[in-house]
Write an enzyme that holds these catalytic residues in place. Structure first.
Site, PDB file in Angstrom:
ATOM      1  N   ASP A 245       0.852  -1.191   0.000  1.00  0.00           N
ATOM      2  CA  ASP A 245       0.000   0.000   0.000  1.00  0.00           C
ATOM      3  C   ASP A 245       0.886   1.239   0.000  1.00  0.00           C
ATOM      4  O   ASP A 245       1.740   1.415   0.880  1.00  0.00           O
ATOM      5  CB  ASP A 245      -0.916   0.003   1.221  1.00  0.00           C
ATOM      6  CG  ASP A 245      -1.907   1.157   1.180  1.00  0.00           C
ATOM      7  OD1 ASP A 245      -1.554   2.239   1.679  1.00  0.00           O
ATOM      8  OD2 ASP A 245      -3.018   0.968   0.664  1.00  0.00           O
ATOM      9  N   ASN A 253      -2.702  13.037  -4.756  1.00  0.00           N
ATOM     10  CA  ASN A 253      -3.893  13.429  -5.526  1.00  0.00           C
ATOM     11  C   ASN A 253      -4.387  14.815  -5.138  1.00  0.00           C
ATOM     12  O   ASN A 253      -4.751  15.628  -6.000  1.00  0.00           O
ATOM     13  CB  ASN A 253      -5.011  12.404  -5.309  1.00  0.00           C
ATOM     14  CG  ASN A 253      -4.824  11.148  -6.155  1.00  0.00           C
ATOM     15  OD1 ASN A 253      -4.193  11.187  -7.211  1.00  0.00           O
ATOM     16  ND2 ASN A 253      -5.356  10.038  -5.688  1.00  0.00           N
ATOM     17  N   HIS A 258      -4.993  14.241  -9.994  1.00  0.00           N
ATOM     18  CA  HIS A 258      -5.116  12.810 -10.269  1.00  0.00           C
ATOM     19  C   HIS A 258      -4.193  12.340 -11.389  1.00  0.00           C
ATOM     20  O   HIS A 258      -3.785  11.172 -11.402  1.00  0.00           O
ATOM     21  CB  HIS A 258      -6.575  12.475 -10.601  1.00  0.00           C
ATOM     22  CG  HIS A 258      -7.488  12.559  -9.414  1.00  0.00           C
ATOM     23  ND1 HIS A 258      -7.568  11.569  -8.466  1.00  0.00           N
ATOM     24  CD2 HIS A 258      -8.347  13.531  -9.004  1.00  0.00           C
ATOM     25  CE1 HIS A 258      -8.439  11.910  -7.524  1.00  0.00           C
ATOM     26  NE2 HIS A 258      -8.927  13.102  -7.832  1.00  0.00           N
ATOM     27  N   ASP A 262      -1.882   9.187 -11.076  1.00  0.00           N
ATOM     28  CA  ASP A 262      -1.837   8.073 -12.031  1.00  0.00           C
ATOM     29  C   ASP A 262      -0.406   7.787 -12.473  1.00  0.00           C
ATOM     30  O   ASP A 262      -0.002   6.623 -12.603  1.00  0.00           O
ATOM     31  CB  ASP A 262      -2.697   8.398 -13.249  1.00  0.00           C
ATOM     32  CG  ASP A 262      -4.187   8.379 -12.932  1.00  0.00           C
ATOM     33  OD1 ASP A 262      -4.560   7.884 -11.848  1.00  0.00           O
ATOM     34  OD2 ASP A 262      -4.979   8.857 -13.775  1.00  0.00           O
ATOM     35  N   GLU A 288      -4.512   2.449  -4.569  1.00  0.00           N
ATOM     36  CA  GLU A 288      -3.050   2.406  -4.477  1.00  0.00           C
ATOM     37  C   GLU A 288      -2.556   1.115  -3.848  1.00  0.00           C
ATOM     38  O   GLU A 288      -1.391   1.008  -3.460  1.00  0.00           O
ATOM     39  CB  GLU A 288      -2.534   3.611  -3.673  1.00  0.00           C
ATOM     40  CG  GLU A 288      -2.848   3.580  -2.183  1.00  0.00           C
ATOM     41  CD  GLU A 288      -4.207   4.151  -1.842  1.00  0.00           C
ATOM     42  OE1 GLU A 288      -4.396   4.544  -0.681  1.00  0.00           O
ATOM     43  OE2 GLU A 288      -5.097   4.215  -2.729  1.00  0.00           O
TER      44      GLU A 288
END
Length: 372
Positions: A245, A253, A258, A262, A288
């Protein structure tokens, strides 16, 4: 176009095909074996009529018996249970399908040894001589690797040679043209089989890949994990999971948008793949979170993977600082896990334990913490 050696190897040998490709290919091979078996079961007995017309009873009676026996085998292949658990069972079915006409060809040459080569009988003898070409050409129907095509074709070449020895016609100078033609037909069948396999692999990858990171999506990951856990349990081999994680991903973000998030996820997935073996599986579990399936790997092997990740890194955040992750590791034998959901749950719990301990670390079985 960039040369992809791994994909070429996947077409030549099937040792590293994904679980999804293996499963889909097995299903397709079985269905096509059954289809071809139905066709042969119908056509093979019908050829008794030309045999009766062309050959005397001393020849057509044994041929008819062999044809009926072959038809029974084809019917058994056609109507056997369609569910297949093992790649060896699929290979056996295809091998039987190819062996029956190959053996028939050799035996028929012995039966027809003294038949005059004139008139309608001579025409049928020439057709019988083409049977190895028909069998080799039939390989083009199946999505086979290059190596598999060669292995299935070799016994057919051996049968062709044996039949020529029986009839006393085998001579390399005299048969070189025929052998070359048989080799060309094998090459065409190989190209056809690999083309089908390439198309299948592309479809499976498109259906099972996460569009952003290229890792397996969760649905495909669950199927793979379920299969590998079942194999691990049946052979009593280790199977480790890493629940990864990304730390403070929400800040990326919120602070950079975003698109930046990404890009970070794509970079992290690439970094994870760079530290894994070819047989390991990377799954985007959600957001994530990534799940890494380490097949045939015990706790010490998983620790080595964690150390590789620590030295290689997971990429960079938009501000240039290093990405970090919290990792939870579980292993089937060490944790005595009874099923794959329990194994995932244990890895998930240890990932949260890593976060609570300060992030940027891994927690292994027996709650051993490894700083990343």
């Amino acid at each position: 176009m960039r040369f992809d050696r791994a994909r070429v190897v996947d077409l030549l040998v099937g040792w590293w095909h994904s679980a999804q490709v293996r499963r889909q290919r097995r299903a397709l091979l079985v269905s096509r074996v059954q289809l071809m078996a139905v066709v042969f079961a119908v056509l093979v007995p019908l050829w008794i009529v030309p045999d009766v017309i062309a050959f005397p009873a001393a020849q057509w009676l044994p041929l008819a018996g062999m044809r009926l026996a072959s038809s029974v085998v084809f019917l058994l292949l056609a109507y056997s249970h369609a569910r297949v658990h093992s790649g060896w069972e699929v290979s056996l079915r295809l091998g039987v399908l190819l062996t029956v006409p190959t053996v028939f060809h050799v035996l028929a040459c012995s039966v027809l040894l003294d038949v005059p080569r004139s008139g309608f009988a001579g025409v049928l003898l020439q057709i019988y001589a083409l049977l190895p070409f028909v069998v080799v050409a039939g390989l083009a129907v199946f999505p086979l690797t290059g190596l598999e095509t060669l292995l299935y074709a070799l016994p057919i070449f051996a049968a062709f040679r044996q039949a020529a020895l029986i009839t006393g016609e085998f001579s390399l100078p005299a048969n070189i043209g025929t052998l070359w033609l048989l080799l060309l037909v094998t090459g065409v069948a190989m190209v056809s089989g690999m083309s089908q396999l390439q198309y299948m692999i592309a479809l499976v990858r498109q259906a099972s890949a996460d569009a952003l990171t290229g890792a397996l999506n969760r649905h495909a990951g669950v199927e793979t994990l379920e299969l590998l856990f079942r194999v691990s349990a049946s052979h009593n081999t280790p199977l480790a999971l890493m629940f990864v994680d990304l730390d403070h991903f929400k800040q990326i973000n919120d602070g950079w948008g975003h698109e930046a998030g990404d890009a970070v996820l794509r970079g992290m997935a690439a970094a994870l793949r760079g530290s894994l073996r070819r047989g390991d599986v990377l799954v985007r579990w959600g957001g994530e979170e990534f799940l890494v399936i380490l097949n045939h790997t015990d706790v010490s092997g998983a620790r080595l993977v964690v150390n590789r990740l620590r030295h290689a890194g997971l990429g960079q955040r938009p501000d240039g600082s290093a990405l970090t992750a919290s990792i939870g590791v579980a292993e089937r034998l060490a944790d005595s896990a009874q099923d794959w959901p329990e194994l995932v749950d244990l890895a998930d719990q240890r990932m949260y334990a890593a976060k609570e301990a300060g992030r940027d670390r891994a927690v292994l079985p027996q709650h051993t913490a490894v700083p990343c």
